[in-house]
Scaffold this motif. Structure first.
Motif, PDB file in Angstrom:
ATOM      1  N   LEU A 167      23.443  -6.251   7.320  1.00  0.00           N
ATOM      2  CA  LEU A 167      23.213  -4.459   8.755  1.00  0.00           C
ATOM      3  C   LEU A 167      23.938  -4.918   9.964  1.00  0.00           C
ATOM      4  CD1 LEU A 167      19.669  -3.053   6.972  1.00  0.00           C
ATOM      5  CD2 LEU A 167      22.776  -1.941   6.598  1.00  0.00           C
ATOM      6  N   SER A 168      24.768  -4.240  11.162  1.00  0.00           N
ATOM      7  CA  SER A 168      25.238  -4.470  12.745  1.00  0.00           C
ATOM      8  C   SER A 168      24.070  -3.382  13.085  1.00  0.00           C
ATOM      9  CB  SER A 168      26.208  -4.780  12.304  1.00  0.00           C
ATOM     10  OG  SER A 168      26.088  -6.275  11.576  1.00  0.00           O
ATOM     11  N   ALA A 169      24.231  -4.027  14.775  1.00  0.00           N
ATOM     12  CA  ALA A 169      23.570  -3.057  15.495  1.00  0.00           C
ATOM     13  C   ALA A 169      24.275  -2.505  16.561  1.00  0.00           C
ATOM     14  CB  ALA A 169      22.309  -2.231  15.672  1.00  0.00           C
ATOM     15  N   VAL A 170      25.178  -1.545  16.725  1.00  0.00           N
ATOM     16  CA  VAL A 170      25.548  -1.428  18.532  1.00  0.00           C
ATOM     17  C   VAL A 170      25.019  -0.424  18.972  1.00  0.00           C
ATOM     18  CG1 VAL A 170      27.595  -0.703  19.411  1.00  0.00           C
ATOM     19  CG2 VAL A 170      27.822  -1.633  17.524  1.00  0.00           C
TER      20      VAL A 170
ATOM     21  N   LEU B 157      23.528  -3.970  23.794  1.00  0.00           N
ATOM     22  CA  LEU B 157      22.871  -4.615  23.437  1.00  0.00           C
ATOM     23  C   LEU B 157      23.053  -6.159  22.546  1.00  0.00           C
ATOM     24  CD1 LEU B 157      20.013  -5.192  24.550  1.00  0.00           C
ATOM     25  CD2 LEU B 157      18.927  -4.639  21.929  1.00  0.00           C
ATOM     26  N   VAL B 158      22.793  -7.131  23.345  1.00  0.00           N
ATOM     27  CA  VAL B 158      23.151  -8.657  22.441  1.00  0.00           C
ATOM     28  C   VAL B 158      22.148  -9.582  22.130  1.00  0.00           C
ATOM     29  CG1 VAL B 158      26.046  -8.496  22.989  1.00  0.00           C
ATOM     30  CG2 VAL B 158      24.693  -9.660  24.613  1.00  0.00           C
ATOM     31  N   VAL B 159      22.658 -10.469  21.164  1.00  0.00           N
ATOM     32  CA  VAL B 159      21.491 -11.857  21.645  1.00  0.00           C
ATOM     33  C   VAL B 159      22.127 -12.846  20.901  1.00  0.00           C
ATOM     34  CG1 VAL B 159      19.546 -10.250  19.714  1.00  0.00           C
ATOM     35  CG2 VAL B 159      21.401 -11.182  18.534  1.00  0.00           C
ATOM     36  N   ARG B 160      21.271 -13.942  21.408  1.00  0.00           N
ATOM     37  CA  ARG B 160      22.332 -14.888  21.274  1.00  0.00           C
ATOM     38  C   ARG B 160      22.135 -15.793  20.428  1.00  0.00           C
ATOM     39  NH1 ARG B 160      25.075 -17.811  24.863  1.00  0.00           N
ATOM     40  NH2 ARG B 160      24.340 -16.370  26.955  1.00  0.00           N
ATOM     41  N   ARG B 161      23.186 -15.707  19.380  1.00  0.00           N
ATOM     42  CA  ARG B 161      22.917 -16.140  17.967  1.00  0.00           C
ATOM     43  C   ARG B 161      22.201 -17.945  18.257  1.00  0.00           C
ATOM     44  NH1 ARG B 161      27.781 -16.660  13.754  1.00  0.00           N
ATOM     45  NH2 ARG B 161      26.484 -15.904  12.120  1.00  0.00           N
ATOM     46  N   PRO B 162      21.429 -18.131  17.167  1.00  0.00           N
ATOM     47  CA  PRO B 162      20.382 -20.006  17.073  1.00  0.00           C
ATOM     48  C   PRO B 162      21.717 -20.461  16.989  1.00  0.00           C
ATOM     49  CG  PRO B 162      19.707 -18.095  15.486  1.00  0.00           C
ATOM     50  CD  PRO B 162      20.784 -17.305  16.234  1.00  0.00           C
TER      51      PRO B 162
ATOM     52  N   ALA C  13      25.707 -12.341  20.168  1.00  0.00           N
ATOM     53  CA  ALA C  13      26.250 -11.237  18.836  1.00  0.00           C
ATOM     54  C   ALA C  13      25.494  -9.941  18.898  1.00  0.00           C
ATOM     55  CB  ALA C  13      26.106 -12.504  17.291  1.00  0.00           C
ATOM     56  N   LEU C  14      26.097  -8.842  17.668  1.00  0.00           N
ATOM     57  CA  LEU C  14      25.241  -7.666  17.808  1.00  0.00           C
ATOM     58  C   LEU C  14      24.276  -7.717  17.088  1.00  0.00           C
ATOM     59  CD1 LEU C  14      27.877  -5.721  16.786  1.00  0.00           C
ATOM     60  CD2 LEU C  14      26.993  -5.381  19.009  1.00  0.00           C
ATOM     61  N   PRO C  15      22.475  -7.262  17.437  1.00  0.00           N
ATOM     62  CA  PRO C  15      21.306  -7.665  16.667  1.00  0.00           C
ATOM     63  C   PRO C  15      22.112  -7.175  15.247  1.00  0.00           C
ATOM     64  CG  PRO C  15      21.190  -6.634  17.722  1.00  0.00           C
ATOM     65  CD  PRO C  15      22.443  -5.967  18.294  1.00  0.00           C
ATOM     66  N   SER C  16      22.239  -8.294  14.326  1.00  0.00           N
ATOM     67  CA  SER C  16      21.942  -7.785  12.973  1.00  0.00           C
ATOM     68  C   SER C  16      21.166  -8.338  11.896  1.00  0.00           C
ATOM     69  CB  SER C  16      23.604  -8.143  12.693  1.00  0.00           C
ATOM     70  OG  SER C  16      24.029  -9.527  12.846  1.00  0.00           O
ATOM     71  N   GLY C  17      21.104  -8.599  10.595  1.00  0.00           N
ATOM     72  CA  GLY C  17      20.189  -8.795   9.597  1.00  0.00           C
ATOM     73  C   GLY C  17      21.049  -9.156   8.056  1.00  0.00           C
ATOM     74  N   PRO C  18      20.408  -9.652   7.171  1.00  0.00           N
ATOM     75  CA  PRO C  18      20.465  -9.113   5.992  1.00  0.00           C
ATOM     76  C   PRO C  18      19.569  -7.963   5.124  1.00  0.00           C
ATOM     77  CG  PRO C  18      18.951 -10.799   6.125  1.00  0.00           C
ATOM     78  CD  PRO C  18      19.316 -10.660   7.136  1.00  0.00           C
ATOM     79  N   LEU C  19      20.194  -7.321   4.505  1.00  0.00           N
ATOM     80  CA  LEU C  19      19.115  -5.739   3.542  1.00  0.00           C
ATOM     81  C   LEU C  19      18.450  -6.490   3.065  1.00  0.00           C
ATOM     82  CD1 LEU C  19      19.189  -3.079   2.871  1.00  0.00           C
ATOM     83  CD2 LEU C  19      20.587  -3.214   1.575  1.00  0.00           C
ATOM     84  N   ASP C  20      17.195  -5.899   3.280  1.00  0.00           N
ATOM     85  CA  ASP C  20      16.279  -6.944   1.678  1.00  0.00           C
ATOM     86  C   ASP C  20      15.814  -5.224   0.574  1.00  0.00           C
ATOM     87  OD1 ASP C  20      14.180  -7.212   0.157  1.00  0.00           O
ATOM     88  OD2 ASP C  20      12.478  -8.301   1.904  1.00  0.00           O
ATOM     89  N   PRO C  21      16.663  -5.588  -0.280  1.00  0.00           N
ATOM     90  CA  PRO C  21      16.988  -4.050  -1.316  1.00  0.00           C
ATOM     91  C   PRO C  21      15.143  -3.720  -1.896  1.00  0.00           C
ATOM     92  CG  PRO C  21      18.427  -6.307  -2.351  1.00  0.00           C
ATOM     93  CD  PRO C  21      17.547  -6.910  -0.753  1.00  0.00           C
TER      94      PRO C  21
ATOM     95  N   GLU D 206      13.893  -7.849  27.266  1.00  0.00           N
ATOM     96  CA  GLU D 206      14.622  -9.292  28.020  1.00  0.00           C
ATOM     97  C   GLU D 206      13.210 -10.066  27.399  1.00  0.00           C
ATOM     98  OE1 GLU D 206      17.394  -9.730  29.319  1.00  0.00           O
ATOM     99  OE2 GLU D 206      17.109  -7.484  30.210  1.00  0.00           O
ATOM    100  N   ALA D 207      12.779 -10.142  27.119  1.00  0.00           N
ATOM    101  CA  ALA D 207      11.225 -10.754  26.193  1.00  0.00           C
ATOM    102  C   ALA D 207      11.915 -11.450  24.941  1.00  0.00           C
ATOM    103  CB  ALA D 207      10.297 -10.154  26.302  1.00  0.00           C
ATOM    104  N   THR D 208      12.458 -10.855  23.991  1.00  0.00           N
ATOM    105  CA  THR D 208      12.579 -11.314  22.639  1.00  0.00           C
ATOM    106  C   THR D 208      14.389 -12.092  22.565  1.00  0.00           C
ATOM    107  OG1 THR D 208      14.050  -9.096  22.331  1.00  0.00           O
ATOM    108  CG2 THR D 208      11.951  -9.316  21.579  1.00  0.00           C
ATOM    109  N   GLY D 209      14.808 -12.707  24.318  1.00  0.00           N
ATOM    110  CA  GLY D 209      16.188 -13.065  23.797  1.00  0.00           C
ATOM    111  C   GLY D 209      16.985 -12.213  23.903  1.00  0.00           C
TER     112      GLY D 209
END
Lengths: 342, 342
Positions: free
Chosen positions: B9-12, B24-29, B36-44, B106-109
């Motif tokens: 799931l990605s969020a613009v 809003l973007v995050v720096r990929r580890p 990258a856009l904030p995103s993460g897998p779906l947990d069904p 900002e706190a979260t990177g």
DNA sequence: TCAAAAGTGTTATCCTTACACCCATGT
DNA sequence: ACATGGGTGTAAGGATAACACTTTTGA
């Protein structure tokens, strides 16, 4: 242990024959032979793109080779109700496809359904659909009243907005909003079924489809109506040569509105959407009509070529707002480019 | 053995601060710390609906609580290039979210990026962006010429249509079409990267994002620009009280156009979109402005309340079409409600 | 007093709507 | 001849675009 996750692809395949918009459905093998949209799971190994996967499924299920295809929406909420069954969760990606004719998918068990058999309240071509006042409005009103004072007012406002009641101008594109409202108000068969109920849906609430397929179709119809305005999508549904009346009737079928003929012709022509071929169609009754074709150059000339439907602008002509009690008399939808509807 | 399939799931997430639209973007580890856009897998198992899943991910990754959220599109084509890596296939469902301010993520990177750093060619507020003629048009022309005669002509037509070159009026909403064209023409960094190339993208082709995230953002910007016209979405980005200038600047920021002030005010007011509060904002320089608020009742009064942008109608004012050679002089986009752009 | 921004009034233009009317064919 | 649908002309109304001008503050 995690819930298995299946990716399904569903297709809303639309055609317009004569004056009726049709959608292709298949009869589901299981259950009570419910009607459903053609659909199937994605095979990540075989299908390079989602769209190709969809085309494959449609080909095997209906024998149809799709042309215009567009992604609609992805539905992924846990399947409603179905309590106890604990079935695998399905994520379904829905597509809209437009085809030129009712082809010959009969051999495969697939068949065409009149879209307005599924959404009787969406066809305003013969004037305001009687189902609205006879069946839906009362059901919705009861539903609204069933909530507390604050919530009831909110529900009433929502009803007015999406159905264009109470002096609020309606919007032909809000097909999904209307369906969702009816679903919440338990006015359509699906909401009864999904709660495990067995009672028959009221007549006038439309043909029930499997799963959430009618919801998907609502998204499709709304999207298609919207797109008519700014992309030349109607032509995907017509033969290469057509008369202006055919074009108008196709647009009317999708929009669910009757349009003013003279202005329709002028708008289409001056929009540069079509060009005459010298040829004429010798028709049943009346003067033969000229055959036109889609004018591809319009894509370079205009940013958003479409057919121009009424709606989208101001408040209804009759002044501020109608009295709260006086609902039945309101036409609701705007009447700008509309024919008197006889 | 089948390819594992992950649902992402990605969020613009868009905000407008002062006069710049931000995402809003995050720096990929991993990798080289790509954006990258904030995103993460779906947990069904955990997430009951897709939207809730998205909200959860955004909260944990950026600390932001989302308000307005809308599904954009589902991307599922096999990841381009990346040959050899044979990674798990990802299906990603993209959402658009609108928030009111640059909060404090900002706190979260996570951090905000100017949308037009990613799409310099989309900002027409200072007039025609110089990148188009200096960088993009030549690149695209070379790409078109690189194809055979027939194909070259087709490519040129496509370029004219989506970029509004050669007398074709542009359409601010075709953000995705323009990005895809640039991708195909290998004008943007992603297409080089996805082919395993190492050369730097030309300056003026915008900031590169991870995976297909810039493509997703293009979908989002196009959708948002379109929606401005018929839904009161701007107000999701503004504080509850605002001046008409603030409103105008927010609209301009998103549309990438400068609008005619006097007419903008009139249109907004007569559309019934806002209502004055008696209060005024004592501003920097000049007469104090009245503070307005969004007028919710407009939803009942109009089927499609929006702000009215130029475009969408006829061919450009200067007659038929410009000569084939004379491209640079053309403004391309229509100039109806546009300020002379100084 | 001047600069800067807010806000109002008026007019020209063009699109949309509505209405009236003529044309070409089959029965 | 007339019914039926195809097709054209023109004028009224309304919305947008463009322009000129006034008002209110801070420096």
């Amino acid at each position: 242990m995690s819930t298995p996750l299946v990716i399904g692809l569903s297709a809303v395949i639309v055609a317009v024959t004569d004056e009726t918009p049709r959608v292709l459905v298949v009869r589901r093998p299981g259950a009570a032979g419910e009607l459903a949209l053609p659909s199937g799971p994605l095979d990540p190994d075989r299908d390079r793109t989602l769209e190709l996967a969809l085309r494959n499924w449609v080909r095997t299920q209906t024998g149809l080779e799709l042309g215009y295809v567009e992604q609609l929406y992805t539905f992924g909420d846990r399947v409603r109700g179905r309590s106890g069954e604990e079935e695998a969760r399905e994520l379904s990606i829905a597509y809209l496809a437009l085809v030129r004719e009712g082809g010959a998918p009969e051999a495969t068990g697939a068949g065409w359904l009149d879209v307005y058999d599924l959404f009787p309240w969406e066809d305003w071509r013969q004037g305001r659909p009687p189902e609205i006042d006879r069946v839906l409005a009362p059901l919705l009103a009861r539903w609204a009243d069933g909530a507390g004072g604050e919530a009831a007012a909110a529900r009433r406002e929502r009803i007015d907005i999406v159905f264009g009641l109470g002096g609020t101008p309606g919007d032909g594109e809000r097909v999904l909003d209307r369906y969702e409202l009816l679903y919440e108000a338990r006015a359509v068969g699906e909401s009864v079924r999904d709660r495990g109920g067995r009672s028959r849906p009221a007549p006038g609430t439309g043909q029930v489809l499997a799963l959430d397929h009618r919801r998907i179709l609502a998204v499709a119809l709304g999207r298609l109506r919207g797109k008519l305005r700014y992309r030349p999508v109607v032509f995907e549904l017509l033969p290469p040569l057509f008369t202006l009346s055919q074009l108008q009737r196709a647009v009317e079928a999708l929009a669910g509105l009757r349009l003013h003929q003279q202005n329709f012709r002028r708008l289409i022509e001056q929009a540069g959407l079509v060009e005459g071929t010298g040829r004429r169609e010798t028709r049943t009754g009346g003067r033969p009509a000229e055959l036109f074709r889609f004018r591809r150059e319009v894509l370079r000339e205009r940013p958003a070529p479409g057919v121009g439907l009424p709606g989208r602008r101001e408040a209804p002509p009759g002044g501020e707002r109608e009295g709260a009690g006086e609902r039945a008399g309101s036409r609701g939808m705007r009447a700008r480019n509309r024919e008197p509807a006889g």
